[in-house]
Design a protein around this motif. Structure first.
Motif, mmCIF file in Angstrom:
data_model
loop_
_atom_site.group_PDB
_atom_site.id
_atom_site.type_symbol
_atom_site.label_atom_id
_atom_site.label_comp_id
_atom_site.label_asym_id
_atom_site.label_seq_id
_atom_site.Cartn_x
_atom_site.Cartn_y
_atom_site.Cartn_z
ATOM 1 N N VAL A 141 -14.154 -40.632 79.790
ATOM 2 C CA VAL A 141 -13.492 -39.326 79.770
ATOM 3 C C VAL A 141 -13.566 -38.701 81.155
ATOM 4 C CG1 VAL A 141 -13.576 -36.979 78.837
ATOM 5 C CG2 VAL A 141 -13.941 -38.952 77.319
ATOM 6 N N GLN A 142 -12.432 -38.196 81.611
ATOM 7 C CA GLN A 142 -12.399 -37.509 82.902
ATOM 8 C C GLN A 142 -11.503 -36.287 82.824
ATOM 9 O OE1 GLN A 142 -11.261 -40.221 86.179
ATOM 10 N NE2 GLN A 142 -13.174 -39.583 87.124
ATOM 11 N N LEU A 143 -11.983 -35.209 83.449
ATOM 12 C CA LEU A 143 -11.183 -34.015 83.679
ATOM 13 C C LEU A 143 -11.305 -33.710 85.161
ATOM 14 C CD1 LEU A 143 -12.302 -31.792 80.664
ATOM 15 C CD2 LEU A 143 -10.103 -32.934 80.929
ATOM 16 N N VAL A 144 -10.178 -33.689 85.854
ATOM 17 C CA VAL A 144 -10.187 -33.495 87.299
ATOM 18 C C VAL A 144 -9.342 -32.283 87.645
ATOM 19 C CG1 VAL A 144 -9.703 -34.509 89.544
ATOM 20 C CG2 VAL A 144 -10.498 -35.967 87.661
ATOM 21 N N GLU A 145 -10.022 -31.235 88.120
ATOM 22 C CA GLU A 145 -9.319 -30.014 88.518
ATOM 23 C C GLU A 145 -8.846 -30.104 89.957
ATOM 24 O OE1 GLU A 145 -12.888 -28.503 85.929
ATOM 25 O OE2 GLU A 145 -12.536 -30.014 87.494
ATOM 26 N N SER A 146 -7.775 -29.402 90.243
ATOM 27 C CA SER A 146 -7.267 -29.302 91.608
ATOM 28 C C SER A 146 -6.492 -27.996 91.740
ATOM 29 C CB SER A 146 -6.368 -30.499 91.945
ATOM 30 O OG SER A 146 -5.254 -30.544 91.078
ATOM 31 N N TRP A 196 -16.094 -31.518 80.199
ATOM 32 C CA TRP A 196 -15.950 -30.588 81.322
ATOM 33 C C TRP A 196 -15.528 -31.311 82.590
ATOM 34 C CZ3 TRP A 196 -16.640 -25.326 80.867
ATOM 35 C CH2 TRP A 196 -17.205 -24.884 79.673
ATOM 36 N N GLY A 197 -14.768 -30.612 83.413
ATOM 37 C CA GLY A 197 -14.465 -31.093 84.748
ATOM 38 C C GLY A 197 -15.532 -30.660 85.730
ATOM 39 N N GLN A 198 -15.341 -31.042 86.989
ATOM 40 C CA GLN A 198 -16.346 -30.765 88.017
ATOM 41 C C GLN A 198 -16.151 -29.392 88.659
ATOM 42 O OE1 GLN A 198 -13.585 -32.382 88.588
ATOM 43 N NE2 GLN A 198 -12.845 -31.498 90.506
ATOM 44 N N GLY A 199 -15.013 -28.784 88.425
ATOM 45 C CA GLY A 199 -14.746 -27.447 88.950
ATOM 46 C C GLY A 199 -13.968 -27.447 90.252
ATOM 47 N N THR A 200 -13.258 -26.355 90.469
ATOM 48 C CA THR A 200 -12.538 -26.151 91.725
ATOM 49 C C THR A 200 -12.754 -24.711 92.179
ATOM 50 O OG1 THR A 200 -10.386 -26.409 92.844
ATOM 51 C CG2 THR A 200 -10.337 -25.550 90.593
ATOM 52 N N GLN A 201 -13.023 -24.537 93.457
ATOM 53 C CA GLN A 201 -13.369 -23.217 93.985
ATOM 54 C C GLN A 201 -12.119 -22.395 94.247
ATOM 55 O OE1 GLN A 201 -16.558 -21.770 94.814
ATOM 56 N NE2 GLN A 201 -15.265 -19.953 95.051
ATOM 57 N N VAL A 202 -12.141 -21.163 93.774
ATOM 58 C CA VAL A 202 -11.100 -20.181 94.083
ATOM 59 C C VAL A 202 -11.767 -19.009 94.786
ATOM 60 C CG1 VAL A 202 -9.450 -18.529 93.123
ATOM 61 C CG2 VAL A 202 -9.605 -20.848 92.185
ATOM 62 N N THR A 203 -11.292 -18.698 95.969
ATOM 63 C CA THR A 203 -11.830 -17.584 96.743
ATOM 64 C C THR A 203 -10.702 -16.615 97.061
ATOM 65 O OG1 THR A 203 -13.512 -19.008 97.734
ATOM 66 C CG2 THR A 203 -13.064 -16.905 98.825
ATOM 67 N N VAL A 204 -10.888 -15.368 96.644
ATOM 68 C CA VAL A 204 -9.895 -14.323 96.901
ATOM 69 C C VAL A 204 -10.502 -13.355 97.901
ATOM 70 C CG1 VAL A 204 -8.374 -12.592 95.900
ATOM 71 C CG2 VAL A 204 -9.062 -14.598 94.548
ATOM 72 N N SER A 205 -9.954 -13.380 99.103
ATOM 73 C CA SER A 205 -10.551 -12.588 100.172
ATOM 74 C C SER A 205 -9.509 -12.313 101.240
ATOM 75 C CB SER A 205 -11.738 -13.332 100.775
ATOM 76 O OG SER A 205 -12.234 -12.649 101.914
ATOM 77 N N SER A 206 -9.626 -11.137 101.840
ATOM 78 C CA SER A 206 -8.736 -10.811 102.950
ATOM 79 C C SER A 206 -9.390 -11.193 104.274
ATOM 80 C CB SER A 206 -8.386 -9.328 102.936
ATOM 81 O OG SER A 206 -9.561 -8.537 102.944
ATOM 82 N N CYS A 266 -12.281 -26.770 83.926
ATOM 83 C CA CYS A 266 -11.427 -27.192 82.828
ATOM 84 C C CYS A 266 -12.321 -27.719 81.705
ATOM 85 C CB CYS A 266 -10.503 -28.284 83.347
ATOM 86 S SG CYS A 266 -9.414 -29.029 82.147
ATOM 87 N N ASN A 267 -11.971 -27.383 80.470
ATOM 88 C CA ASN A 267 -12.762 -27.806 79.309
ATOM 89 C C ASN A 267 -11.844 -28.320 78.212
ATOM 90 O OD1 ASN A 267 -13.953 -26.387 76.468
ATOM 91 N ND2 ASN A 267 -15.326 -27.754 77.564
ATOM 92 N N ALA A 268 -12.212 -29.443 77.625
ATOM 93 C CA ALA A 268 -11.500 -30.002 76.481
ATOM 94 C C ALA A 268 -12.424 -29.930 75.274
ATOM 95 C CB ALA A 268 -11.101 -31.440 76.751
ATOM 96 N N TYR A 269 -11.932 -29.416 74.163
ATOM 97 C CA TYR A 269 -12.793 -29.131 73.006
ATOM 98 C C TYR A 269 -12.073 -29.514 71.724
ATOM 99 C CZ TYR A 269 -16.174 -26.539 70.196
ATOM 100 O OH TYR A 269 -17.154 -26.186 69.310
ATOM 101 N N LEU A 310 -2.259 -18.564 92.814
ATOM 102 C CA LEU A 310 -2.665 -19.966 92.867
ATOM 103 C C LEU A 310 -2.337 -20.593 91.527
ATOM 104 C CD1 LEU A 310 -6.213 -20.038 94.565
ATOM 105 C CD2 LEU A 310 -4.101 -21.018 95.476
ATOM 106 N N ARG A 311 -2.113 -21.899 91.547
ATOM 107 C CA ARG A 311 -1.918 -22.652 90.312
ATOM 108 C C ARG A 311 -2.927 -23.781 90.263
ATOM 109 N NH1 ARG A 311 2.475 -27.003 88.400
ATOM 110 N NH2 ARG A 311 2.698 -26.432 86.216
ATOM 111 N N LEU A 312 -3.802 -23.709 89.272
ATOM 112 C CA LEU A 312 -4.778 -24.760 89.077
ATOM 113 C C LEU A 312 -4.219 -25.811 88.129
ATOM 114 C CD1 LEU A 312 -8.052 -22.675 88.593
ATOM 115 C CD2 LEU A 312 -6.956 -23.439 90.712
ATOM 116 N N SER A 313 -4.604 -27.046 88.366
ATOM 117 C CA SER A 313 -4.229 -28.150 87.487
ATOM 118 C C SER A 313 -5.478 -28.877 87.037
ATOM 119 C CB SER A 313 -3.317 -29.143 88.215
ATOM 120 O OG SER A 313 -2.124 -28.530 88.642
ATOM 121 N N CYS A 314 -5.402 -29.466 85.860
ATOM 122 C CA CYS A 314 -6.494 -30.287 85.341
ATOM 123 C C CYS A 314 -5.871 -31.532 84.724
ATOM 124 C CB CYS A 314 -7.304 -29.512 84.316
ATOM 125 S SG CYS A 314 -8.564 -30.496 83.463
#
Length: 120
Positions: free
Chosen positions: A1-6, A110-120, A95-98, A17-21
């Motif tokens: 099983v794999q979940l890969v976020e990007s 669960w996936g490994q996660g992807t970082q989202v940073t909102v900053s000026s 990302c989570n599959a249940y 932003l648009r995240l994909s899994c």
């Protein structure tokens, strides 16, 4: 099983932003798919769900009206479109599959996660 976020990255407040899994190794269409996030020093929190049956969706109040979850069962992918981003959306997104299975422990991936940073 794999979940890969990007799709994570750095964006200015008000941006999008648009995240994909991408999922593999299980019957994707049979699983509820969710996004969670975890900000520094905080507990992981649920963000959104798209259900396997009928594709209904729900959102945390903090993202309702700004984020949209969708899925493509043909591509085994789930997406999170994030608009009007705020600094408080900064987090690692997971990302989570249940899938429940009666009296047995649920399938919970669960996936490994992807970082989202909102900053000026």
């Amino acid at each position: 099983v794999q979940l890969v976020e990007s799709g994570g990255g750095r964006v200015q407040p008000g941006g999008s932003l648009r995240l994909s899994c991408a999922a593999s190794g299980f019957t994707f269409s049979s699983y509820d798919m969710m996004w969670y996030r975890q900000a520094p020093g905080k507990q992981r929190e649920w963000v959104a769900v798209i259900r396997s049956a009928g594709g209904s969706t729900d959102y945390a109040n903090s993202v309702k009206g700004r984020f949209t979850i969708s899925r493509d069962n043909a591509r085994n992918c789930v997406y999170l479109q994030m608009n009007s981003l705020k600094s408080e959306d900064t987090a690692v997104y997971y990302c989570n599959a249940y899938r429940v299975r009666g009296l047995q422990p649920a399938y919970d991936y669960w996936g490994q996660g992807t970082q989202v940073t909102v900053s000026s």
